[in-house]
Design a protein around this motif. Structure first.
Motif, PDB file in Angstrom:
ATOM      1  N   UNK A   1      45.695  14.298  17.643  1.00 48.22           N
ATOM      2  CA  UNK A   1      44.181  14.626  17.886  1.00 48.22           C
ATOM      3  C   UNK A   1      43.794  14.705  19.269  1.00 48.22           C
ATOM      4  N   UNK A   2      44.408  13.504  20.284  1.00 48.53           N
ATOM      5  CA  UNK A   2      44.031  13.271  21.428  1.00 48.53           C
ATOM      6  C   UNK A   2      44.861  14.532  22.295  1.00 48.53           C
TER       7      UNK A   2
ATOM      8  N   UNK B   1      47.785  22.181  13.080  1.00 49.62           N
ATOM      9  CA  UNK B   1      46.762  22.398  12.296  1.00 49.62           C
ATOM     10  C   UNK B   1      46.809  21.559  10.820  1.00 49.62           C
ATOM     11  N   UNK B   2      47.868  21.191  10.473  1.00 49.77           N
ATOM     12  CA  UNK B   2      48.036  20.448   9.373  1.00 49.77           C
ATOM     13  C   UNK B   2      48.003  19.103   9.719  1.00 49.77           C
ATOM     14  N   UNK B   3      48.352  18.606  10.789  1.00 49.09           N
ATOM     15  CA  UNK B   3      47.965  17.155  11.277  1.00 49.09           C
ATOM     16  C   UNK B   3      46.689  17.106  11.401  1.00 49.09           C
ATOM     17  N   UNK B   4      45.922  17.934  11.955  1.00 46.89           N
ATOM     18  CA  UNK B   4      44.633  17.668  12.108  1.00 46.89           C
ATOM     19  C   UNK B   4      43.771  18.104  10.818  1.00 46.89           C
ATOM     20  N   UNK B   5      44.086  18.823   9.997  1.00 43.62           N
ATOM     21  CA  UNK B   5      43.434  18.854   8.584  1.00 43.62           C
ATOM     22  C   UNK B   5      43.837  17.507   7.721  1.00 43.62           C
ATOM     23  N   UNK B   6      45.159  16.907   7.765  1.00 42.09           N
ATOM     24  CA  UNK B   6      45.198  15.675   7.183  1.00 42.09           C
ATOM     25  C   UNK B   6      44.422  14.513   7.604  1.00 42.09           C
ATOM     26  N   UNK B   7      44.201  14.601   9.149  1.00 42.24           N
ATOM     27  CA  UNK B   7      43.469  13.587   9.549  1.00 42.24           C
ATOM     28  C   UNK B   7      41.946  13.621   9.251  1.00 42.24           C
TER      29      UNK B   7
ATOM     30  N   UNK C   1      37.493  12.081   6.176  1.00 45.08           N
ATOM     31  CA  UNK C   1      36.206  12.925   5.260  1.00 45.08           C
ATOM     32  C   UNK C   1      35.264  13.244   6.283  1.00 45.08           C
ATOM     33  N   UNK C   2      35.639  13.849   7.382  1.00 46.32           N
ATOM     34  CA  UNK C   2      34.702  14.809   8.433  1.00 46.32           C
ATOM     35  C   UNK C   2      35.533  16.026   9.177  1.00 46.32           C
ATOM     36  N   UNK C   3      34.808  16.603   9.592  1.00 49.91           N
ATOM     37  CA  UNK C   3      35.355  17.629  10.556  1.00 49.91           C
ATOM     38  C   UNK C   3      35.252  17.250  12.257  1.00 49.91           C
ATOM     39  N   UNK C   4      36.593  17.277  12.588  1.00 50.52           N
ATOM     40  CA  UNK C   4      36.665  16.898  13.989  1.00 50.52           C
ATOM     41  C   UNK C   4      36.613  18.029  14.942  1.00 50.52           C
ATOM     42  N   UNK C   5      36.907  19.003  14.825  1.00 50.68           N
ATOM     43  CA  UNK C   5      36.849  20.060  15.591  1.00 50.68           C
ATOM     44  C   UNK C   5      36.036  21.521  15.141  1.00 50.68           C
ATOM     45  N   UNK C   6      35.397  22.084  16.091  1.00 50.08           N
ATOM     46  CA  UNK C   6      34.981  23.297  15.820  1.00 50.08           C
ATOM     47  C   UNK C   6      35.884  24.397  16.561  1.00 50.08           C
ATOM     48  N   UNK C   7      36.653  25.255  15.975  1.00 48.40           N
ATOM     49  CA  UNK C   7      37.334  26.199  16.485  1.00 48.40           C
ATOM     50  C   UNK C   7      36.692  27.620  16.700  1.00 48.40           C
ATOM     51  N   UNK C   8      36.800  27.889  17.988  1.00 46.23           N
ATOM     52  CA  UNK C   8      36.326  29.233  18.211  1.00 46.23           C
ATOM     53  C   UNK C   8      37.058  30.065  19.312  1.00 46.23           C
ATOM     54  N   UNK C   9      36.754  31.082  20.105  1.00 44.03           N
ATOM     55  CA  UNK C   9      37.348  31.891  20.935  1.00 44.03           C
ATOM     56  C   UNK C   9      37.547  31.041  22.096  1.00 44.03           C
ATOM     57  N   UNK C  10      36.700  30.112  22.548  1.00 46.32           N
ATOM     58  CA  UNK C  10      36.745  29.390  23.626  1.00 46.32           C
ATOM     59  C   UNK C  10      37.737  28.278  23.493  1.00 46.32           C
ATOM     60  N   UNK C  11      38.251  27.909  22.173  1.00 42.89           N
ATOM     61  CA  UNK C  11      39.070  27.021  21.783  1.00 42.89           C
ATOM     62  C   UNK C  11      38.746  26.029  20.798  1.00 42.89           C
ATOM     63  N   UNK C  12      38.953  24.765  20.791  1.00 49.71           N
ATOM     64  CA  UNK C  12      38.505  23.665  20.011  1.00 49.71           C
ATOM     65  C   UNK C  12      37.695  22.646  20.558  1.00 49.71           C
ATOM     66  N   UNK C  13      36.601  22.687  20.103  1.00 48.36           N
ATOM     67  CA  UNK C  13      35.401  21.915  20.551  1.00 48.36           C
ATOM     68  C   UNK C  13      35.182  20.741  19.551  1.00 48.36           C
TER      69      UNK C  13
END
Length: 299
Positions: A9-10, A33-39, A44-56
């Protein structure tokens, strides 16, 4: 919680996207992706928003960053504490660019050891991305660098202004890059200003990402390049190198970066010593040569 998930994550936070994070961790993008999904499932929440600019980071992601940093830092601190040799009460890991170790951090190191003899110091050299990653994860206590990234939980303080000057082994070298010119990658800001000053420069035959490497090549084989004045000053005095007349001079701030929540006395002592050396260095640079010669004669 598995600290590997927190580290991943970091790394995404530091790298800015999943692809770069995978490269730094030496794993596939699908693994990240799998590690972040597991986390995210565990929290119980979404940590990143993935878009063309990257991961926010989402608001929840920003909240979790503090906890992830604390978790990894606690594990690293435990590793340091367990590995402290007899006779020492703590450790300090300092990471810096090799150019900042030269004539600066190497002056700081013995003062730090004299002021804090009970602290074991680990000195590391790396580029900014690796230092920032170590700071975010808690593996590095203090980082000294040219282009730090702004990250929650980290404090950035300017130490001094680095002055980059064009020097050459040829005393008659012109102010434009000549054959044998070595381009040192001092970072994106230097690249932008270099390009503005030399718009017709087609590119060097040699590029170095470390100033020391470029300088050694110039000294051994002849040529020119932009280097820190404080490092090449002795070489200018002995005329092994010559300052190129009419060439631009670039300034580049050097910074110290450390966790805001670190209240250790030895960390505060280390940073105070860095500022003290930077202040002395700035006064010496501003002092006229005649005064310096007079001071040496008096002493």
């Amino acid at each position: 919680m598995d600290t590997e998930l927190a580290r991943t994550f970091l790394t995404v936070v530091t790298a800015g996207n999943f692809i770069a994070a995978a490269e730094r961790l030496h794993v596939s993008q699908s693994t990240v992706s799998t590690r972040i999904h597991t986390l995210e499932e565990q929290l119980g929440c979404t940590l990143f928003v993935r878009n063309k600019a990257g991961a926010t980071l989402t608001p929840a992601g920003r909240q979790f960053q503090r906890h992830a940093s604390a978790l990894v830092r606690t594990v690293e601190q435990a590793r340091h504490d367990v590995g402290i040799p007899k006779g020492f009460s703590g450790t300090l890991v300092i990471g810096g660019r090799i150019g900042l170790w030269e004539e600066y951090l190497l002056r700081w190191l013995p003062l730090m050891q004299a002021a804090n003899p009970e602290i074991m110091v680990r000195a590391e050299s790396a580029l900014e991305p690796e230092i920032m990653q170590g700071l975010v994860e808690g593996r590095i206590d203090i980082g000294v660098m040219y282009t730090p990234q702004s990250r929650p939980g980290l404090k950035v303080e300017q130490l001094f202004e680095e002055r980059l000057i064009l020097v050459s082994t040829d005393p008659k070298s012109g102010p434009e890059p000549q054959p044998g010119y070595v381009y040192v990658d001092w970072g994106p800001e230097f690249y932008a200003r270099h390009s503005a000053f030399f718009p017709h420069f087609t590119g060097p035959s040699l590029t170095a990402n470390i100033g020391w490497l470029g300088l050694q090549h110039v000294l051994d084989n002849g040529g020119s390049g932009f280097f820190a004045r404080r490092i090449v000053e002795p070489l200018l005095k002995t005329r092994r190198l010559h300052a190129v007349a009419g060439a631009p001079e670039f300034s580049m701030p050097a910074y110290v970066v450390y966790p805001i929540d670190r209240q250790d006395d030895h960390v505060s002592s280390a940073i105070a010593l860095m500022h003290r050396i930077a202040d002395v260095q700035a006064r010496d640079a501003a002092e006229p040569p005649s005064m310096k010669r007079g001071a040496r004669k008096r002493h």
